[in-house]
Design a protein around this motif. Structure first.
Motif, short mmCIF file in Angstrom:
data_model
loop_
_atom_site.label_atom_id
_atom_site.label_comp_id
_atom_site.label_asym_id
_atom_site.label_seq_id
_atom_site.Cartn_x
_atom_site.Cartn_y
_atom_site.Cartn_z
N CYS A 47 0.87 -1.06 -0.01
CA CYS A 47 0.00 -0.10 0.00
C CYS A 47 0.97 1.30 0.02
CB CYS A 47 -0.79 -0.03 1.14
SG CYS A 47 -2.05 1.33 1.34
N LEU A 48 1.89 1.25 0.87
CA LEU A 48 2.77 2.40 0.86
C LEU A 48 3.47 2.52 -0.56
CD1 LEU A 48 4.19 1.65 4.32
CD2 LEU A 48 2.88 3.72 3.62
N VAL A 49 3.85 1.63 -1.03
CA VAL A 49 4.54 1.88 -2.33
C VAL A 49 3.58 2.33 -3.53
CG1 VAL A 49 5.57 0.44 -4.30
CG2 VAL A 49 6.27 0.01 -2.25
N ASP A 50 2.15 1.73 -3.33
CA ASP A 50 1.23 2.01 -4.26
C ASP A 50 0.84 3.53 -4.03
OD1 ASP A 50 0.98 -0.32 -5.42
OD2 ASP A 50 -0.66 -0.95 -4.33
N ARG A 51 1.05 4.19 -2.90
CA ARG A 51 0.58 5.55 -2.58
C ARG A 51 1.93 6.42 -2.79
NH1 ARG A 51 -3.81 6.56 0.85
NH2 ARG A 51 -5.47 4.79 0.08
N GLY A 52 3.25 5.79 -3.17
CA GLY A 52 4.18 6.73 -3.25
C GLY A 52 4.92 7.02 -2.19
N ARG A 53 4.71 6.62 -1.06
CA ARG A 53 5.41 6.95 0.13
C ARG A 53 6.65 6.01 0.35
NH1 ARG A 53 1.87 9.19 4.25
NH2 ARG A 53 4.07 9.61 5.06
N SER A 54 7.72 6.82 0.77
CA SER A 54 9.03 6.16 1.00
C SER A 54 9.08 5.46 2.32
CB SER A 54 10.16 7.13 0.72
OG SER A 54 11.49 6.56 0.99
N VAL A 55 9.76 4.13 2.29
CA VAL A 55 9.91 3.51 3.45
C VAL A 55 11.46 2.84 3.44
CG1 VAL A 55 9.50 1.13 4.65
CG2 VAL A 55 7.67 2.12 3.03
N PRO A 56 12.10 3.28 4.52
CA PRO A 56 11.60 3.97 5.81
C PRO A 56 11.88 5.20 5.82
CG PRO A 56 13.96 2.96 5.88
CD PRO A 56 13.37 2.71 4.71
N ASP A 57 12.08 6.30 4.85
CA ASP A 57 12.36 7.46 5.01
C ASP A 57 11.18 8.28 5.56
OD1 ASP A 57 14.99 7.06 4.14
OD2 ASP A 57 14.31 7.41 2.20
N GLU A 58 9.95 8.02 4.94
CA GLU A 58 8.70 8.58 5.25
C GLU A 58 7.99 7.85 6.13
OE1 GLU A 58 6.29 10.78 2.16
OE2 GLU A 58 7.61 9.59 0.76
N VAL A 59 7.98 6.56 6.27
CA VAL A 59 7.02 5.92 7.40
C VAL A 59 8.00 4.39 7.74
CG1 VAL A 59 4.83 4.51 7.32
CG2 VAL A 59 5.04 6.34 5.99
N GLY A 60 8.07 4.16 8.85
CA GLY A 60 8.46 3.06 9.48
C GLY A 60 7.67 2.18 9.56
N VAL A 61 8.20 0.68 9.04
CA VAL A 61 7.26 -0.28 9.25
C VAL A 61 8.08 -1.42 10.01
CG1 VAL A 61 6.13 -2.14 7.61
CG2 VAL A 61 6.26 0.27 6.95
N VAL A 62 7.26 -2.07 10.93
CA VAL A 62 7.82 -3.18 11.87
C VAL A 62 6.63 -4.33 11.86
CG1 VAL A 62 8.49 -3.83 14.21
CG2 VAL A 62 9.09 -1.39 13.39
N GLY A 63 7.17 -5.38 11.55
CA GLY A 63 6.51 -6.79 11.56
C GLY A 63 6.59 -7.43 12.82
N PHE A 64 5.71 -8.46 13.16
CA PHE A 64 5.84 -9.39 14.40
C PHE A 64 5.49 -10.62 13.82
CE2 PHE A 64 3.99 -10.95 18.12
CZ PHE A 64 4.70 -10.60 19.19
N ASP A 65 6.62 -11.56 14.00
CA ASP A 65 6.66 -13.02 13.86
C ASP A 65 7.86 -13.40 13.12
OD1 ASP A 65 5.96 -13.41 11.30
OD2 ASP A 65 3.81 -13.86 11.35
N ASP A 66 8.57 -12.57 12.49
CA ASP A 66 9.77 -13.01 11.89
C ASP A 66 9.85 -14.16 11.01
OD1 ASP A 66 12.66 -12.44 11.19
OD2 ASP A 66 13.33 -13.46 13.08
N ILE A 67 9.01 -14.41 9.83
CA ILE A 67 8.88 -15.45 9.28
C ILE A 67 10.21 -15.65 8.13
CG2 ILE A 67 6.47 -15.83 9.13
CD1 ILE A 67 6.12 -14.23 6.68
N PRO A 68 10.78 -16.61 7.82
CA PRO A 68 11.70 -16.85 7.11
C PRO A 68 12.17 -16.05 6.04
CG PRO A 68 11.21 -18.91 7.75
CD PRO A 68 10.06 -17.89 7.97
#
Length: 77
Positions: free
Chosen positions: A28-49
């Motif tokens: 969604c962030l890529v589709d909206r042209g938002r830069s990760v992590p420069d504009e929006v930081g993203v953290v996940g929870f479960d650390d899949i391989p």
């Protein structure tokens, strides 16, 4: 993620409940042209391989799922 981005006050970071949701947020962030992590930081929870294969690489919180399941089974016994 789309609903959050449509708000008047947009998040500068998001914590997703699992890495599948994290990938959806990144898409969604890529589709909206938002830069990760420069504009929006993203953290996940479960650390899949495969999380390390994503670009930008995902920040994840790992859980010892096997050990947690084993402890839960022992508590039920």
């Amino acid at each position: 993620m789309a609903a959050l981005l449509d708000e008047d006050v947009r998040p500068d970071a998001v914590f997703a409940a699992n890495n599948l949701m994290t990938v959806g947020a990144l898409e969604c962030l890529v589709d909206r042209g938002r830069s990760v992590p420069d504009e929006v930081g993203v953290v996940g929870f479960d650390d899949i391989p495969w999380a390390r294969l994503a670009r930008p690489s995902l920040t994840t919180v790992g859980q010892p799922t096997y050990e947690m399941g084993k402890s839960a089974a022992q508590l039920l016994a």
